[in-house]
Design a protein around this motif. Structure first.
Motif, short mmCIF file in Angstrom:
data_model
loop_
_atom_site.label_atom_id
_atom_site.label_comp_id
_atom_site.label_asym_id
_atom_site.label_seq_id
_atom_site.Cartn_x
_atom_site.Cartn_y
_atom_site.Cartn_z
N GLY A 51 44.87 61.82 38.10
CA GLY A 51 43.90 61.62 37.03
C GLY A 51 42.91 60.52 37.39
N ASP A 52 41.96 60.29 36.50
CA ASP A 52 40.96 59.27 36.77
C ASP A 52 41.24 58.00 35.97
OD1 ASP A 52 40.47 60.35 34.33
OD2 ASP A 52 38.31 60.53 34.58
N ALA A 53 42.51 57.74 35.66
CA ALA A 53 42.88 56.53 34.94
C ALA A 53 42.68 55.31 35.84
CB ALA A 53 44.33 56.60 34.49
N PRO A 54 42.26 54.20 35.26
CA PRO A 54 42.08 53.00 36.10
C PRO A 54 43.42 52.48 36.59
CG PRO A 54 41.83 52.46 33.78
CD PRO A 54 41.95 53.95 33.87
N PRO A 55 43.42 51.74 37.68
CA PRO A 55 44.67 51.17 38.17
C PRO A 55 45.21 50.13 37.18
CG PRO A 55 42.81 50.32 39.42
CD PRO A 55 42.28 51.38 38.52
N PRO A 56 46.49 49.80 37.26
CA PRO A 56 47.06 48.80 36.35
C PRO A 56 46.35 47.45 36.51
CG PRO A 56 48.76 49.77 37.76
CD PRO A 56 47.46 50.33 38.18
N TRP A 57 46.49 46.61 35.48
CA TRP A 57 45.78 45.32 35.46
C TRP A 57 46.12 44.46 36.66
CZ3 TRP A 57 41.82 45.00 32.39
CH2 TRP A 57 41.80 45.70 31.20
N HIS A 58 47.39 44.44 37.05
CA HIS A 58 47.78 43.55 38.15
C HIS A 58 47.23 43.99 39.50
CE1 HIS A 58 50.93 46.66 38.23
NE2 HIS A 58 50.97 46.42 39.52
N ALA A 59 46.80 45.24 39.58
CA ALA A 59 46.26 45.74 40.85
C ALA A 59 44.75 45.61 40.93
CB ALA A 59 46.67 47.21 41.03
N GLN A 60 44.10 45.14 39.86
CA GLN A 60 42.65 44.98 39.85
C GLN A 60 42.28 43.54 40.19
OE1 GLN A 60 40.81 46.37 36.27
NE2 GLN A 60 42.17 48.12 36.09
N SER A 61 41.06 43.36 40.65
CA SER A 61 40.56 42.02 40.91
C SER A 61 40.21 41.35 39.58
CB SER A 61 39.34 42.06 41.82
OG SER A 61 38.25 42.64 41.11
N VAL A 62 39.98 40.06 39.62
CA VAL A 62 39.63 39.32 38.41
C VAL A 62 38.33 39.86 37.82
CG1 VAL A 62 39.04 37.05 37.50
CG2 VAL A 62 40.83 37.27 39.21
N GLY A 63 37.35 40.12 38.66
CA GLY A 63 36.07 40.64 38.18
C GLY A 63 36.21 42.00 37.50
N GLU A 64 37.06 42.87 38.05
CA GLU A 64 37.27 44.18 37.44
C GLU A 64 37.94 44.04 36.07
OE1 GLU A 64 37.85 46.88 41.48
OE2 GLU A 64 39.59 46.01 40.49
N CYS A 65 38.92 43.16 35.97
CA CYS A 65 39.62 42.94 34.70
C CYS A 65 38.66 42.39 33.65
CB CYS A 65 40.79 41.98 34.88
SG CYS A 65 42.16 42.65 35.82
N LEU A 66 37.86 41.40 34.04
CA LEU A 66 36.92 40.82 33.08
C LEU A 66 35.88 41.84 32.66
CD1 LEU A 66 36.42 37.29 34.64
CD2 LEU A 66 37.74 37.88 32.62
N GLY A 67 35.44 42.67 33.58
CA GLY A 67 34.47 43.71 33.24
C GLY A 67 35.06 44.74 32.29
N ALA A 68 36.32 45.12 32.53
CA ALA A 68 36.97 46.11 31.66
C ALA A 68 37.19 45.55 30.25
CB ALA A 68 38.30 46.54 32.27
N LEU A 69 37.43 44.26 30.15
CA LEU A 69 37.63 43.63 28.85
C LEU A 69 36.32 43.27 28.18
CD1 LEU A 69 40.63 41.28 29.71
CD2 LEU A 69 40.68 43.35 28.31
#
Length: 130
Positions: A51-69
């Motif tokens: 599927g096209d679900a995003p990777p889990p939070w711990h596998a993302q960079s800080v910038g990706e997490c902040l952008g998703a939030l």
């Protein structure tokens, strides 16, 4: 998009600050060696396989997490509108003062112990004189 809760942004930044340098690369390479390519079991939070679900939070960079939030620029902080909205929702960032314990209670609590009671009221080891 709704503004990011301040605590979520702070949590992401705290986790990133506490991680040792290069921790992401070591974690990913260790996982790849433990899980060789092949049929994969679906993991929690990863969505359906393929599927096209995003990777889990711990596998993302800080910038990706902040952008998703939707946190935006972390260097500038929150704007005045977001601060006033958070103040209305959560109240001021203060702890309520605890009621002080009187000194006489602190002193009396030192003697509220099983060993003190046994030594004070227990049977004496000295023979009593008649």
């Amino acid at each position: 998009m709704a503004p990011c809760p301040a605590w979520a942004c702070l949590l992401v930044l705290l986790i990133a600050a506490l991680a040792p340098p290069g921790a992401e690369a070591g974690l990913l390479s260790r996982r790849q060696s433990e899980n060789p390519p092949g049929p994969q079991k679906p993991s929690l939070g990863a969505g359906a396989p393929g599927g096209d679900a995003p990777p889990p939070w711990h596998a993302q960079s800080v910038g990706e997490c902040l952008g998703a939030l939707g946190c935006g620029d972390t260097a500038a902080g929150l704007d005045a509108v977001a601060v006033s909205a958070a103040l209305e929702v959560f109240g001021p960032n203060e702890l309520k003062a605890a009621k002080a314990t009187p000194l006489w209670k602190l002193f009396a609590a030192q003697f509220d112990d099983a060993l003190v009671k046994v030594s004070k009221y227990g049977p004496s080891t000295h023979p009593q004189s008649p």
